[in-house]
Design a protein around this motif. Structure first.
Motif, PDB file in Angstrom:
ATOM      1  N   LYS A 276      23.331   8.660  -6.177  1.00 36.28           N
ATOM      2  CA  LYS A 276      22.403   9.543  -5.468  1.00 36.28           C
ATOM      3  C   LYS A 276      21.016   9.396  -6.069  1.00 36.28           C
ATOM      4  N   SER A 277      20.038   9.271  -5.195  1.00 42.66           N
ATOM      5  CA  SER A 277      18.648   9.150  -5.654  1.00 42.66           C
ATOM      6  C   SER A 277      17.761  10.015  -4.776  1.00 42.66           C
ATOM      7  N   LEU A 278      16.670  10.448  -5.353  1.00 46.15           N
ATOM      8  CA  LEU A 278      15.650  11.204  -4.628  1.00 46.15           C
ATOM      9  C   LEU A 278      14.427  10.309  -4.484  1.00 46.15           C
ATOM     10  N   VAL A 279      13.892  10.236  -3.272  1.00 48.72           N
ATOM     11  CA  VAL A 279      12.813   9.298  -2.961  1.00 48.72           C
ATOM     12  C   VAL A 279      11.614  10.066  -2.412  1.00 48.72           C
ATOM     13  N   LEU A 280      10.453   9.825  -2.992  1.00 53.06           N
ATOM     14  CA  LEU A 280       9.175  10.304  -2.449  1.00 53.06           C
ATOM     15  C   LEU A 280       8.386   9.076  -2.026  1.00 53.06           C
ATOM     16  N   THR A 281       7.950   9.040  -0.784  1.00 50.78           N
ATOM     17  CA  THR A 281       7.264   7.839  -0.306  1.00 50.78           C
ATOM     18  C   THR A 281       6.233   8.185   0.751  1.00 50.78           C
TER      19      THR A 281
ATOM     20  N   ARG B 223       0.818  -1.215   0.000  1.00 49.36           N
ATOM     21  CA  ARG B 223       0.000   0.000   0.000  1.00 49.36           C
ATOM     22  C   ARG B 223       0.848   1.260   0.000  1.00 49.36           C
ATOM     23  N   VAL B 224       2.135   1.127   0.214  1.00 49.65           N
ATOM     24  CA  VAL B 224       3.027   2.287   0.214  1.00 49.65           C
ATOM     25  C   VAL B 224       3.311   2.704  -1.227  1.00 49.65           C
ATOM     26  N   ALA B 225       3.031   3.970  -1.550  1.00 50.76           N
ATOM     27  CA  ALA B 225       3.361   4.521  -2.862  1.00 50.76           C
ATOM     28  C   ALA B 225       4.742   5.157  -2.787  1.00 50.76           C
ATOM     29  N   GLU B 226       5.595   4.785  -3.719  1.00 46.93           N
ATOM     30  CA  GLU B 226       6.989   5.226  -3.639  1.00 46.93           C
ATOM     31  C   GLU B 226       7.513   5.571  -5.028  1.00 46.93           C
ATOM     32  N   VAL B 227       8.250   6.666  -5.104  1.00 48.10           N
ATOM     33  CA  VAL B 227       8.922   7.089  -6.324  1.00 48.10           C
ATOM     34  C   VAL B 227      10.400   7.226  -6.010  1.00 48.10           C
ATOM     35  N   VAL B 228      11.248   6.493  -6.736  1.00 42.70           N
ATOM     36  CA  VAL B 228      12.696   6.554  -6.558  1.00 42.70           C
ATOM     37  C   VAL B 228      13.307   6.999  -7.879  1.00 42.70           C
ATOM     38  N   HIS B 229      14.043   8.094  -7.849  1.00 39.70           N
ATOM     39  CA  HIS B 229      14.636   8.630  -9.070  1.00 39.70           C
ATOM     40  C   HIS B 229      16.124   8.890  -8.839  1.00 39.70           C
ATOM     41  N   ARG B 230      16.945   8.173  -9.574  1.00 42.49           N
ATOM     42  CA  ARG B 230      18.389   8.404  -9.506  1.00 42.49           C
ATOM     43  C   ARG B 230      18.751   9.578 -10.432  1.00 42.49           C
TER      44      ARG B 230
ATOM     45  N   GLN C 182       2.863   7.272 -10.508  1.00 41.01           N
ATOM     46  CA  GLN C 182       1.945   6.253 -11.010  1.00 41.01           C
ATOM     47  C   GLN C 182       0.770   5.991 -10.077  1.00 41.01           C
ATOM     48  N   TYR C 183       0.952   6.234  -8.783  1.00 43.33           N
ATOM     49  CA  TYR C 183      -0.099   5.934  -7.807  1.00 43.33           C
ATOM     50  C   TYR C 183      -0.432   7.184  -7.007  1.00 43.33           C
ATOM     51  N   HIS C 184      -1.634   7.201  -6.491  1.00 40.99           N
ATOM     52  CA  HIS C 184      -2.038   8.304  -5.618  1.00 40.99           C
ATOM     53  C   HIS C 184      -1.203   8.286  -4.338  1.00 40.99           C
ATOM     54  N   MET C 185      -0.633   9.425  -4.006  1.00 43.62           N
ATOM     55  CA  MET C 185       0.197   9.542  -2.812  1.00 43.62           C
ATOM     56  C   MET C 185      -0.506  10.466  -1.829  1.00 43.62           C
ATOM     57  N   LYS C 186      -0.882   9.885  -0.713  1.00 42.64           N
ATOM     58  CA  LYS C 186      -1.617  10.639   0.300  1.00 42.64           C
ATOM     59  C   LYS C 186      -0.650  11.237   1.317  1.00 42.64           C
ATOM     60  N   ALA C 187      -0.873  12.490   1.656  1.00 39.75           N
ATOM     61  CA  ALA C 187      -0.017  13.164   2.631  1.00 39.75           C
ATOM     62  C   ALA C 187      -0.140  12.488   4.007  1.00 39.75           C
ATOM     63  N   PRO C 188       0.937  12.512   4.787  1.00 46.59           N
ATOM     64  CA  PRO C 188       2.237  13.136   4.522  1.00 46.59           C
ATOM     65  C   PRO C 188       3.100  12.296   3.582  1.00 46.59           C
ATOM     66  N   ILE C 189       3.814  12.996   2.688  1.00 43.70           N
ATOM     67  CA  ILE C 189       4.739  12.353   1.752  1.00 43.70           C
ATOM     68  C   ILE C 189       6.153  12.701   2.198  1.00 43.70           C
TER      69      ILE C 189
ATOM     70  N   ALA D 217      -2.507  10.421  -8.862  1.00 42.52           N
ATOM     71  CA  ALA D 217      -1.944   9.450  -9.797  1.00 42.52           C
ATOM     72  C   ALA D 217      -1.808  10.068 -11.189  1.00 42.52           C
ATOM     73  N   ASP D 218      -0.752   9.687 -11.905  1.00 42.57           N
ATOM     74  CA  ASP D 218      -0.441  10.154 -13.259  1.00 42.57           C
ATOM     75  C   ASP D 218      -0.090  11.639 -13.302  1.00 42.57           C
ATOM     76  N   GLU D 219       0.222  12.217 -12.164  1.00 39.90           N
ATOM     77  CA  GLU D 219       0.615  13.624 -12.130  1.00 39.90           C
ATOM     78  C   GLU D 219       2.112  13.746 -12.406  1.00 39.90           C
ATOM     79  N   ILE D 220       2.512  14.796 -13.136  1.00 40.10           N
ATOM     80  CA  ILE D 220       3.909  15.040 -13.452  1.00 40.10           C
ATOM     81  C   ILE D 220       4.488  15.996 -12.411  1.00 40.10           C
ATOM     82  N   ILE D 221       5.533  15.547 -11.734  1.00 36.95           N
ATOM     83  CA  ILE D 221       6.211  16.354 -10.722  1.00 36.95           C
ATOM     84  C   ILE D 221       7.564  16.783 -11.280  1.00 36.95           C
TER      85      ILE D 221
END
Length: 347
Positions: A286-291, A72-79, A113-120, A265-269
């Motif tokens: 180095k990577s930036l992570v939103l989770t 259920r955890v939505a996560e974005v990892v970008h190197r 890709q997925y809805h991320m509910k605050a807090p992120i 979801a499907d939003e461009i950040i």
């Protein structure tokens, strides 16, 4: 003979081998001699099979629940350490990162890709970075972080003094402070990142002084990482506090801030990155992570798989033991299985 008999009778123990003592048994005798009443179960095949079966029945659902929470955890990892390199410096990364005249601004876009509910939670992730190296982790002064310039000791070597003056905070960990920065937008609207309370409260209140200020920090000829505001006490320098809590593994994440609004979801950040930190010299990443997070924490499948494997193994063993017990039953208390009985039988 009379004296010998008297001595023997005086030193003799009462029946049972317990030492004599006036007034009855010694205090705590049964406790110290492990003679207290205890339950001593006989581990019969039925009990063993039942125990393994119960463990499996409990562990398998717990593992499935843990996996469901992790999924259920939505996560974005970008190197970004490679993508943020200009094409002209792809073959000479050191020249790029060490040249202060070159802009380190970098813009990266990611699709959520997925809805991320605050807090992120916003983390920076470093790989192939050994914060647990013995010399690195010892190069600090906890007393100085708490009480300031009155403590200057050699534990901070080799980053202890600069231009003949002591350094606050001293040591390799503080000197290598992470200094990449991040900002986020969606469309033309900015996304606020809360950078308060990202460190442990116990660290802020008890390990870093409220009247201790950075002094002579990053003023030498060799600059390691980020700089500190000399007008802000160490207890409020939360980037430093987070960084100083050294990681145990070469791949780790550290909290940068918290976003208090949902991302659809499907939003461009759009990520606005300042690529300052030198990981190119040692092949780091180095990577930036939103989770997001759940009641179990962040995304981590290990705990769920550990429960599933343990529970499944227990159920499998219980079935194997049950088949063996049915096929080759062993009477309880059969002396024929004793080692000395088998040895005598072979002779």
């Amino acid at each position: 003979m009379d004296e010998a008999g008297t001595s023997a009778s005086a030193g003799s123990a009462p029946r049972g081998g317990r030492p004599a003592r006036s007034g009855g048994e010694p205090v705590f005798y049964k406790f110290t001699q492990q003679d207290l009443p205890a339950w001593k179960p006989a581990m019969t095949p039925g009990y063993v099979i039942a125990i393994f079966l119960v463990i499996g029945i409990i562990f398998v659902p717990v593992g499935l629940i843990c996996l469901q929470a992790s999924n259920r955890v939505a996560e974005v990892v970008h190197r970004y350490d490679i993508d943020c390199l200009p094409n002209a410096y792809r073959s000479n990364k050191q020249a790029y990162i060490k040249d202060s005249s070159i802009s380190k601004k970098c813009i990266q876009k990611v699709k959520v890709q997925y809805h991320m509910k605050a807090p992120i939670y916003v983390y920076y992730e470093l790989d192939n970075y050994y914060q647990n190296h013995r010399r690195y982790i010892k190069s600090r002064s906890d007393k100085q972080l708490r009480y300031g310039l009155k403590y200057t000791d050699s534990s901070c070597s080799p980053i202890e003094r600069s231009n003949g003056l002591p350094i606050v905070p001293c040591g390799l960990i503080a000197w290598s402070l992470f200094n990449d920065t991040y900002d986020f937008t969606r469309g033309s609207m900015g996304i606020m990142v809360d950078r308060k309370n990202i460190s442990w409260r116990s660290d802020r209140e008890h390990k870093y002084g409220k009247d201790v200020y950075p002094f002579n920090f990053q003023n030498g000829s060799l600059i390691g990482g980020g700089k500190l505001d000399p007008d802000i006490p160490l207890s409020n320098q939360e980037d430093l506090i987070v960084w100083m809590r050294a990681a145990a593994l070469p791949q780790f994440r550290k909290l940068y801030g918290v976003i208090e609004e949902d991302i659809q979801a499907d939003e461009i950040i759009t990520m606005h990155i300042t690529n300052n930190y030198n990981t190119y010299s040692f092949g780091g990443k180095k990577s930036l992570v939103l989770t997001t997070s759940t009641w179990l924490g962040g995304k981590n499948d290990f705990l769920g798989y550990a429960y599933l494997i343990t529970g499944s193994s227990s159920i499998f063993l219980s079935i194997v033991f049950a088949l063996i017990h049915v096929k080759i039953p062993r009477p309880q208390g059969d002396a024929a299985y004793l080692s000395w009985s088998r040895k005598n039988g072979n002779n």
